[in-house]
Design an enzyme around this catalytic site. Structure first.
Site, short mmCIF file in Angstrom:
data_model
loop_
_atom_site.label_atom_id
_atom_site.label_comp_id
_atom_site.label_asym_id
_atom_site.label_seq_id
_atom_site.Cartn_x
_atom_site.Cartn_y
_atom_site.Cartn_z
N HIS A 210 5.03 -7.42 -0.27
CA HIS A 210 4.50 -8.68 -0.97
C HIS A 210 5.41 -8.69 -2.20
CE1 HIS A 210 1.19 -9.65 1.90
NE2 HIS A 210 1.39 -8.34 2.03
N SER B 116 8.89 4.14 5.88
CA SER B 116 9.19 3.29 4.84
C SER B 116 9.06 3.73 3.31
CB SER B 116 8.83 1.94 4.84
OG SER B 116 7.40 2.18 5.58
N ASP C 207 0.85 -1.16 -0.05
CA ASP C 207 0.00 0.03 0.13
C ASP C 207 0.96 1.20 0.06
OD1 ASP C 207 -1.93 -1.86 0.24
OD2 ASP C 207 -2.77 -0.95 2.13
#
Length: 266
Positions: free
Chosen positions: A139, A234, A85
């Site tokens: 992911h 991040s 996201d």
């Protein structure tokens, strides 16, 4: 301000912040902090496992898992899917060792990925910024073979002479884990860059991530398997051979979700 940013980029201060976020007592204060955090960033818990009261530290809440039963991931073998996201900040095709960090600020891609790359056919750079409100697990965008990773907070392959305190170069100064992934006949780089005060960067394929040297992994993973997680702040940077990329479905400024199509595969 530049001196302050230089100070908080030190790994020791990042580690200290990481320890603070893991504090669990006194519980009523910790839970109040978590509730304030969730309210301030308008986090919708319907997307995530459990309730706010189920989390015992700010760190646990920060790395909360999505409720996959409510919104399962959908694989797409014809597409490169968003690994996380966040917000797309940069999409650009480069033919030399220079990429955009933000408008007017560049960095060395060789230094970022800890390897010398071939730019003759073009490399497409995609940068995804994860805000404090975002889901902070990431992911695999494809079915991939992970060849190796390098964890560092400095340049291992210097091309340009950089000052450690030069804020323009945060992507190659902050702690980061650069992962070389292979997809069929192509290799691309998936770089988890920690922001200042990042608690730590975790990877599912490494229990204890070694510092400052390439480490062989030699493992295969499926599209949308969990790669790892950030424990405070991040950015994900992708360096992809342009010949692998078909039609790009997103633009700088777009908000993306994990599993969303970024581009079709050639």
């Amino acid at each position: 301000m530049r001196f302050l940013l230089f100070l908080i980029s030190f790994p020791c201060l990042s580690r200290l912040w990481g320890h603070i976020t893991k504090i669990k007592h006194p519980a009523f204060i910790v839970k109040s902090v978590i509730k304030f955090y969730a309210s301030h960033y308008k986090i919708d818990m319907k997307r995530y496992e459990g309730e706010i009261d189920d989390y015992s530290s700010l760190s646990d809440f920060f790395i909360r898992r999505l409720d996959i039963n409510d919104s399962p991931f959908e694989k797409d073998e014809t597409s490169f899917l968003s690994p996380c996201d966040g917000t797309i900040t940069v999409i650009e095709k480069i033919f030399e060792d220079s990429a955009t960090q933000v408008k007017g600020k560049n960095y060395s891609v060789n230094e970022l990925v800890c390897e010398h790359l071939d730019y003759s056919k073009g490399i497409t750079m995609m940068t995804i910024y994860l805000s404090p409100a975002n889901y902070h697990r990431y992911h695999f965008p494809l079915d991939v073979h992970v060849e190796k990773y390098t964890r560092t907070g400095k340049s291992l392959y210097p091309v340009n002479k950089l000052s450690v305190g030069h804020i323009d170069q945060l992507f190659v100064v902050n702690e980061r884990v650069s992962v070389k992934m292979n997809y069929k006949e192509n290799s691309f780089y998936y770089v988890a860059v920690g922001a200042s005060f990042v608690g730590s960067i975790k990877m599912e394929f490494a229990d204890n991530i070694t510092w400052n040297k390439p480490v062989k992994v030699d493992k295969t993973f499926n599209q949308l398997d969990e790669t790892g997680r950030f424990e405070m702040g991040s950015t994900i940077v992708l360096a992809i051979p342009s010949e692998l990329i078909g039609h790009i479905e997103v633009n700088p400024g777009d908000k993306v979700s994990t599993g969303q199509k970024l581009f079709g595969l050639n």
